[in-house]
Every structure is written in C-alpha cells, then in structure tokens.
Design a protein around this motif. Sequence first.
Motif, PDB file in Angstrom:
ATOM      1  N   PRO A 127       0.773  -1.225   0.096  1.00 17.31           N
ATOM      2  CA  PRO A 127      -0.108   0.101   0.000  1.00 17.31           C
ATOM      3  C   PRO A 127       0.842   1.150  -0.019  1.00 17.31           C
ATOM      4  CG  PRO A 127      -1.078  -1.534   1.493  1.00 17.31           C
ATOM      5  CD  PRO A 127       0.437  -2.284   1.088  1.00 17.31           C
ATOM      6  N   LEU A 128       1.891   1.011   0.692  1.00 12.02           N
ATOM      7  CA  LEU A 128       2.843   2.432   0.800  1.00 12.02           C
ATOM      8  C   LEU A 128       3.292   2.888  -0.604  1.00 12.02           C
ATOM      9  CD1 LEU A 128       3.614   4.893   2.679  1.00 12.02           C
ATOM     10  CD2 LEU A 128       5.850   3.462   3.185  1.00 12.02           C
ATOM     11  N   ARG A 129       3.863   1.969  -1.279  1.00  7.23           N
ATOM     12  CA  ARG A 129       4.161   2.353  -2.657  1.00  7.23           C
ATOM     13  C   ARG A 129       3.405   2.578  -3.496  1.00  7.23           C
ATOM     14  NH1 ARG A 129       9.307   1.649  -4.739  1.00  7.23           N
ATOM     15  NH2 ARG A 129       9.268   2.096  -7.123  1.00  7.23           N
ATOM     16  N   ARG A 130       2.105   1.988  -3.353  1.00  5.54           N
ATOM     17  CA  ARG A 130       0.864   2.357  -4.467  1.00  5.54           C
ATOM     18  C   ARG A 130       0.627   3.840  -4.027  1.00  5.54           C
ATOM     19  NH1 ARG A 130      -1.735  -1.732  -7.093  1.00  5.54           N
ATOM     20  NH2 ARG A 130      -3.776  -0.585  -7.006  1.00  5.54           N
ATOM     21  N   MET A 131       0.578   4.003  -2.762  1.00  2.38           N
ATOM     22  CA  MET A 131      -0.035   5.551  -2.540  1.00  2.38           C
ATOM     23  C   MET A 131       0.956   6.619  -3.018  1.00  2.38           C
ATOM     24  SD  MET A 131       0.597   8.219  -0.413  1.00  2.38           S
ATOM     25  CE  MET A 131       1.499   7.558   0.939  1.00  2.38           C
ATOM     26  N   PHE A 132       2.180   6.373  -2.788  1.00  2.00           N
ATOM     27  CA  PHE A 132       3.214   7.092  -3.150  1.00  2.00           C
ATOM     28  C   PHE A 132       3.329   7.362  -4.918  1.00  2.00           C
ATOM     29  CE2 PHE A 132       5.851   7.281   0.959  1.00  2.00           C
ATOM     30  CZ  PHE A 132       5.629   8.451   1.038  1.00  2.00           C
ATOM     31  N   GLU A 133       2.932   6.207  -5.377  1.00  6.60           N
ATOM     32  CA  GLU A 133       3.017   6.194  -6.833  1.00  6.60           C
ATOM     33  C   GLU A 133       1.668   7.063  -7.221  1.00  6.60           C
ATOM     34  OE1 GLU A 133       3.539   2.480  -8.693  1.00  6.60           O
ATOM     35  OE2 GLU A 133       5.470   2.223  -7.882  1.00  6.60           O
ATOM     36  N   THR A 134       0.519   6.659  -6.827  1.00  4.63           N
ATOM     37  CA  THR A 134      -0.736   7.381  -7.032  1.00  4.63           C
ATOM     38  C   THR A 134      -0.608   8.944  -6.962  1.00  4.63           C
ATOM     39  OG1 THR A 134      -2.178   5.663  -6.093  1.00  4.63           O
ATOM     40  CG2 THR A 134      -3.221   7.647  -6.309  1.00  4.63           C
ATOM     41  N   PHE A 135       0.090   9.348  -5.771  1.00  3.15           N
ATOM     42  CA  PHE A 135       0.274  10.840  -5.696  1.00  3.15           C
ATOM     43  C   PHE A 135       1.406  11.218  -6.810  1.00  3.15           C
ATOM     44  CE2 PHE A 135       4.084  13.565  -4.684  1.00  3.15           C
ATOM     45  CZ  PHE A 135       3.320  14.851  -4.723  1.00  3.15           C
ATOM     46  N   PHE A 136       2.298  10.618  -7.150  1.00  2.00           N
ATOM     47  CA  PHE A 136       3.115  10.983  -8.243  1.00  2.00           C
ATOM     48  C   PHE A 136       2.395  11.181  -9.533  1.00  2.00           C
ATOM     49  CE2 PHE A 136       6.563  10.770 -11.464  1.00  2.00           C
ATOM     50  CZ  PHE A 136       7.402  11.490 -10.942  1.00  2.00           C
ATOM     51  N   ALA A 137       1.459  10.258  -9.843  1.00  2.00           N
ATOM     52  CA  ALA A 137       0.673  10.125 -10.911  1.00  2.00           C
ATOM     53  C   ALA A 137      -0.175  11.293 -10.848  1.00  2.00           C
ATOM     54  CB  ALA A 137      -0.091   8.861 -11.064  1.00  2.00           C
ATOM     55  N   ARG A 138      -0.821  11.529 -10.106  1.00  2.00           N
ATOM     56  CA  ARG A 138      -1.796  12.650  -9.864  1.00  2.00           C
ATOM     57  C   ARG A 138      -1.109  14.056  -9.950  1.00  2.00           C
ATOM     58  NH1 ARG A 138      -7.328  13.852  -8.365  1.00  2.00           N
ATOM     59  NH2 ARG A 138      -7.465  11.686  -7.670  1.00  2.00           N
ATOM     60  N   TYR A 139      -0.077  14.273  -9.172  1.00  2.00           N
ATOM     61  CA  TYR A 139       0.795  15.566  -9.307  1.00  2.00           C
ATOM     62  C   TYR A 139       1.140  15.715 -10.639  1.00  2.00           C
ATOM     63  CZ  TYR A 139       2.501  19.730  -7.299  1.00  2.00           C
ATOM     64  OH  TYR A 139       2.843  20.870  -7.063  1.00  2.00           O
ATOM     65  N   SER A 140       1.622  14.631 -11.411  1.00  2.00           N
ATOM     66  CA  SER A 140       2.148  14.760 -12.757  1.00  2.00           C
ATOM     67  C   SER A 140       1.014  15.233 -13.655  1.00  2.00           C
ATOM     68  CB  SER A 140       2.713  13.245 -13.286  1.00  2.00           C
ATOM     69  OG  SER A 140       3.705  13.039 -12.505  1.00  2.00           O
ATOM     70  N   LEU A 141       0.060  14.963 -13.449  1.00  2.00           N
ATOM     71  CA  LEU A 141      -1.215  15.281 -14.337  1.00  2.00           C
ATOM     72  C   LEU A 141      -1.847  16.576 -13.958  1.00  2.00           C
ATOM     73  CD1 LEU A 141      -2.653  14.075 -16.740  1.00  2.00           C
ATOM     74  CD2 LEU A 141      -4.184  12.973 -15.056  1.00  2.00           C
TER      75      LEU A 141
END
Length: 318
Positions: A127-141
């Motif tokens: 979950p921690l990695r998925r959450m950080f990757e979700t953040f990274f994807a959203r902020y990238s967009l």
Amino acid sequence: MSKTGEIPYTWAEIEAQVREAIRCQASILEVYGPSLKDGNIVMDFLGLPRELYDDCEFSLESPPEFELQWHALYNLAKHAYRYAYQLDGWWDCTVEVWHEVDGLLQGYPEADANCEPSPFSNLHDFPLRRMFETFFARYSLFGGEVLVSMDLSIRELSLLANMTVPAVRTSLSKEGFKLERVHEKIAGRPDDKAFRLKAGDALLWLSRRRGFIPQRTLPEGIAVQEKILQLLSNETMPFHMRLGQAVNLVDQDAAAFAAASGIDANWLSALLAGKAVSPEIEFLRALADALDVPAPAFVGAGVRHLLSIEAAVASEKP
C-alpha cells in the motif's frame, strides 16, 4: 472493481507501513552502516535513547515504539496521502514534494538487512508504494502551471482509476484510446512497459471511471496562495522573475507592495529588475512574511540569487 471515489487505504494502514519502512532502513544501517558497536547511528536514526541498544531484549525485528514525526518520510507520506486522494489539506503540496517523492520511490530500501521486503518493494506492491505512486501520477497530471502535465503509463492510470492493469488495457482498447511508445527505457514494474497515454486523453479517460477521485477545486482564498507557493518553488526560473510574478498575484504594484512590507521601494524595484542590490536579510524576511511563504527557503534563495549577481558583476570588471 471499486466504489465511486473510494480511498483504497486508511491513514492508519499507511502510517503502519511508514513505520515498517523506517524499521527496514534502520536494519540496513545496523548491518551495513558505520561499524559502531554501541549502535548510536541506529538509535539516533530512530530517535530513541542510545542506552536502549544495550538492552538484551532490543531487536530491530520488533523495535520499541518510536516517533514517526522524527522522520521526513512520515511528513512526505502525509502530504502525498492527502493529495493522492484529495483530502482536506491536499493543496498544501508543492512541486518540491513531487521531486522528493520521485527520489523516494527510486532510492528508499526495498528490503531490510535480512532480505525481507520493505513497503517500497517493487515486487510486492504494498500500500505505501502504491499510495506514493498514486500521488506521483496525480501531481504529474494536475500539478499546475509550474509543472507541465505529463503523459501517464498504464500502471499510473490503474492507480488513479483504482482498477487492475488488465482492466485498464481492456478499457483503453474498447474506447479507442491509443498509447504511444516512449523512446527512453522505463524503469520500474514490468507491466508499465514503454507505452504512455497522452495527458489530455488520460484526463478524458479518467473522467469516465467511477473509481477515479476527481481533482478538487481550491477553496476560496487558498487558490492564490497555492499559486504563489508553486511559483516560488520553481527553480528553473530566476528568483527575481518568480518574485515579480508573485507580487503580481497579490494584485499590488512594486511600490505598494514595498510599503505594505515595510521595505525600501528602490531596493525592491532594483531586485525585481534583476539588478545587483545588497542581500538585506531583513528585507527578504519581510517579503517572505508578506507573501506568506516559508522564510528560510525564500531568504536562502534570495541571498543565493543576489550573491550570484554580485559574482557576475565582479567577473566583468577589468
């Protein structure tokens, strides 16, 4: 797969994973760090009393409770969690967090010293990695004018839509969205591959997904401040240009802003023009207060900018 706008992980789950990631890092330091028999480096890292290390019951496999707030990882996780799932306070996030999370995903240990996977493991999808990757994807967009919207991988689309990767592929194919191959090699998970969906198409596709949490609108009064914070954190632009645009955002001319800030108007005008002026710490601190931005980073950037101008002027003298 998911309910509309469902947050996949509670903060308690993420907090527990942060604790485990820190424990894994501590075990790396214990085994592969400086050879200190007293274990000071481990205890200092955890923020625990050094004498605890000598306790015969002390073990990093099950360490005593330690303050998570001691660690930058915890604060990054708080910012990222709120932004990833658009919770109150999501706006309190700058491009600097995005850069730090990028480094975190690439550099934090994926296992402890005993080869047990950490929450950052690429292979286990915790979950921690998925959450950080979700953040990274959203902020990238959605990162705003400071950050150009970036194309997304299938993995990133799956995280934002709360869908499986195969389901995303099927949906994109059925709806006629075309992925583009990127030239550089994409590091990370094998299901990412080297294909990405254009940012505009990604926004359209995500808007049709019931599991996607929409990007919220900034509350009144915060929108301008968020723009100022993002603007001043953009180090690709010269400091005096960033400052000038920030002053424009508060809807004041230089003279009025100087008067409101209690600083010399001529000094500010020269600074905004990119000219050499003395690095007045008190003036820079007053500007930071007037713009409501963290003073240490702002003053430091201002001093570096002014000293670089002084050096350039000095080098031109015969």
